[in-house]
Design a protein around this motif. Sequence first.
Motif, PDB file in Angstrom:
ATOM      1  N   LEU A 128      59.404  59.230   6.260  1.00 49.34           N
ATOM      2  CA  LEU A 128      60.078  60.203   7.114  1.00 49.34           C
ATOM      3  C   LEU A 128      61.584  59.982   7.112  1.00 49.34           C
ATOM      4  O   LEU A 128      62.351  60.939   7.228  1.00 49.34           O
ATOM      5  CB  LEU A 128      59.532  60.115   8.536  1.00 49.34           C
ATOM      6  CG  LEU A 128      58.073  60.567   8.677  1.00 49.34           C
ATOM      7  CD1 LEU A 128      57.470  60.036   9.969  1.00 49.34           C
ATOM      8  CD2 LEU A 128      57.967  62.078   8.620  1.00 49.34           C
ATOM      9  N   LEU A 129      62.010  58.739   6.978  1.00 52.32           N
ATOM     10  CA  LEU A 129      63.436  58.470   6.833  1.00 52.32           C
ATOM     11  C   LEU A 129      63.964  59.086   5.549  1.00 52.32           C
ATOM     12  O   LEU A 129      65.088  59.573   5.480  1.00 52.32           O
ATOM     13  CB  LEU A 129      63.693  56.961   6.840  1.00 52.32           C
ATOM     14  CG  LEU A 129      63.647  56.286   8.208  1.00 52.32           C
ATOM     15  CD1 LEU A 129      63.520  54.779   8.048  1.00 52.32           C
ATOM     16  CD2 LEU A 129      64.898  56.626   9.013  1.00 52.32           C
ATOM     17  N   ALA A 180      60.686  54.129  14.907  1.00 51.63           N
ATOM     18  CA  ALA A 180      60.145  55.418  15.344  1.00 51.63           C
ATOM     19  C   ALA A 180      59.821  56.262  14.126  1.00 51.63           C
ATOM     20  O   ALA A 180      60.320  56.011  13.024  1.00 51.63           O
ATOM     21  CB  ALA A 180      61.144  56.138  16.241  1.00 51.63           C
ATOM     22  N   LYS A 181      58.967  57.255  14.333  1.00 54.43           N
ATOM     23  CA  LYS A 181      58.629  58.218  13.289  1.00 54.43           C
ATOM     24  C   LYS A 181      59.093  59.594  13.773  1.00 54.43           C
ATOM     25  O   LYS A 181      58.583  60.103  14.773  1.00 54.43           O
ATOM     26  CB  LYS A 181      57.128  58.222  13.007  1.00 54.43           C
ATOM     27  CG  LYS A 181      56.580  56.867  12.547  1.00 54.43           C
ATOM     28  CD  LYS A 181      55.068  56.936  12.366  1.00 54.43           C
ATOM     29  CE  LYS A 181      54.500  55.596  11.950  1.00 54.43           C
ATOM     30  NZ  LYS A 181      53.011  55.650  11.778  1.00 54.43           N
ATOM     31  N   ILE A 182      60.051  60.165  13.071  1.00 58.51           N
ATOM     32  CA  ILE A 182      60.673  61.404  13.511  1.00 58.51           C
ATOM     33  C   ILE A 182      60.582  62.457  12.407  1.00 58.51           C
ATOM     34  O   ILE A 182      60.894  62.170  11.243  1.00 58.51           O
ATOM     35  CB  ILE A 182      62.150  61.166  13.892  1.00 58.51           C
ATOM     36  CG1 ILE A 182      62.238  60.166  15.054  1.00 58.51           C
ATOM     37  CG2 ILE A 182      62.836  62.476  14.256  1.00 58.51           C
ATOM     38  CD1 ILE A 182      63.656  59.772  15.427  1.00 58.51           C
ATOM     39  N   ALA A 183      60.149  63.666  12.786  1.00 58.77           N
ATOM     40  CA  ALA A 183      60.055  64.779  11.841  1.00 58.77           C
ATOM     41  C   ALA A 183      60.648  66.030  12.470  1.00 58.77           C
ATOM     42  O   ALA A 183      60.690  66.173  13.701  1.00 58.77           O
ATOM     43  CB  ALA A 183      58.602  65.036  11.440  1.00 58.77           C
ATOM     44  N   ILE A 184      61.097  66.941  11.625  1.00 54.65           N
ATOM     45  CA  ILE A 184      61.666  68.211  12.072  1.00 54.65           C
ATOM     46  C   ILE A 184      60.852  69.353  11.460  1.00 54.65           C
ATOM     47  O   ILE A 184      60.838  69.529  10.241  1.00 54.65           O
ATOM     48  CB  ILE A 184      63.143  68.332  11.666  1.00 54.65           C
ATOM     49  CG1 ILE A 184      63.966  67.200  12.308  1.00 54.65           C
ATOM     50  CG2 ILE A 184      63.705  69.697  12.074  1.00 54.65           C
ATOM     51  CD1 ILE A 184      65.413  67.161  11.865  1.00 54.65           C
ATOM     52  N   HIS A 194      48.866  63.978  12.903  1.00 55.05           N
ATOM     53  CA  HIS A 194      47.837  63.062  12.405  1.00 55.05           C
ATOM     54  C   HIS A 194      48.323  62.279  11.186  1.00 55.05           C
ATOM     55  O   HIS A 194      48.026  61.092  11.035  1.00 55.05           O
ATOM     56  CB  HIS A 194      46.561  63.833  12.065  1.00 55.05           C
ATOM     57  CG  HIS A 194      45.825  64.358  13.261  1.00 55.05           C
ATOM     58  ND1 HIS A 194      45.909  63.777  14.511  1.00 55.05           N
ATOM     59  CD2 HIS A 194      44.992  65.420  13.408  1.00 55.05           C
ATOM     60  CE1 HIS A 194      45.155  64.437  15.366  1.00 55.05           C
ATOM     61  NE2 HIS A 194      44.586  65.451  14.718  1.00 55.05           N
ATOM     62  N   ASP A 195      49.082  62.944  10.328  1.00 56.45           N
ATOM     63  CA  ASP A 195      49.627  62.234   9.165  1.00 56.45           C
ATOM     64  C   ASP A 195      50.658  61.193   9.613  1.00 56.45           C
ATOM     65  O   ASP A 195      50.662  60.062   9.097  1.00 56.45           O
ATOM     66  CB  ASP A 195      50.265  63.224   8.202  1.00 56.45           C
ATOM     67  CG  ASP A 195      50.809  62.539   6.954  1.00 56.45           C
ATOM     68  OD1 ASP A 195      49.999  62.042   6.153  1.00 56.45           O
ATOM     69  OD2 ASP A 195      52.042  62.477   6.800  1.00 56.45           O
ATOM     70  N   MET A 196      51.497  61.563  10.566  1.00 52.53           N
ATOM     71  CA  MET A 196      52.523  60.635  11.038  1.00 52.53           C
ATOM     72  C   MET A 196      51.918  59.414  11.722  1.00 52.53           C
ATOM     73  O   MET A 196      52.498  58.320  11.715  1.00 52.53           O
ATOM     74  CB  MET A 196      53.484  61.349  11.999  1.00 52.53           C
ATOM     75  CG  MET A 196      54.354  62.402  11.313  1.00 52.53           C
ATOM     76  SD  MET A 196      55.340  63.377  12.491  1.00 52.53           S
ATOM     77  CE  MET A 196      56.545  62.161  13.034  1.00 52.53           C
TER      78      MET A 196
END
Length: 346
Positions: A234-235, A160-164, A224-226
């Motif tokens: 991102l990790l 997964a790709k996760i951002a805050i 869009h970047d993700m």
Amino acid sequence: MSTGQKVFIVGPGFIGWNVLDILIEHGYTVTGLVRRDEHAEGIKKSGATAVMGSLDDKELITKQTVEHDIVFHTATADHVPSAVAILDGIKQRASKGLSTIYIHTSGTSVLNDNAQGGQKSDKVYHDEKREEIDSVPDSAPHREIDLTIVKAQKEIGEKAKIAIMIPPLIYGFNPKHKRLTIQIPTLTRFAMKHGFAPYVGTGAPVESNIHVVDLARAYVVLLHDMEHTSPASLLENPYYFCECTGDNEPSWHEIATVIGSGLHQAGIIKDPEPRTVPKDLYGDVFGEYTDAVIGLNSRSRANRLRALGWEPIEKDWKKSYIEDELPEIIKEDCGSFSGYKGSVAS
């Protein structure tokens, strides 16, 4: 793994509705979790599908997450169960070989230095330096939920790709939605009731800020970047600030001065001079959290978003307040106003 174009937004309200509008323009299929029929009709008119429920409907949130490729949580920075429900859905998708993009909303109150209206701080946090953000106490506002997400991110890994997203003081008014933000309107309502614009202590502390539409654009730039970046980056660092002020953050005294002047010119209050709010009136501001909400230093720099090409383009906070927010607030009857009782996003 590939990611599609189906988006689920938990809480398409003041922030999320603006994000929703941009996503619809970009061709995404969007579903929003809402509590009220009136709000459901609003986002349907914007081109989205509404699902009725609350943040406590864990099974519903998990189910919707499983069915969508992209998830935004823009409802609150402090509701752990709803974020955990999203993470559970992401884990279920990962077990089926499906990748998910998840952007959670935190807030720069996490940087609160406990100034309580004392002095302006020189401390500035930069989002490309994860160690600066990780230096804040685990007990800081919003930090519990941020750490819950980071822990799950490590467990899920590159599935997964996760951002805050960590926005600061949010201002701005979208006439299509007729929704106001929290802090500055609350201070205005207090001033209309009590006859003076309030600040805490000396009012010297400062906070970065952002227009809600610039913030909404930032979410989509990040998305869009993700969609094209590796989960590994991102990790390494999931945190993104979003501010428009640079070194020109207003003090809380300056904010109160603009509120007082605006209300005085509108003929609402007799004296434009702001004053320190006495503690016995904290109930009409943010209650026990008043010192933390409007007495803090919180200075952040959105270097990572700017590196992606994002730039703020909307009105600054003063112009937005005088031209957009204040005319809406003075239509209200604030005589019975008794402070803000919910959680504050920033």
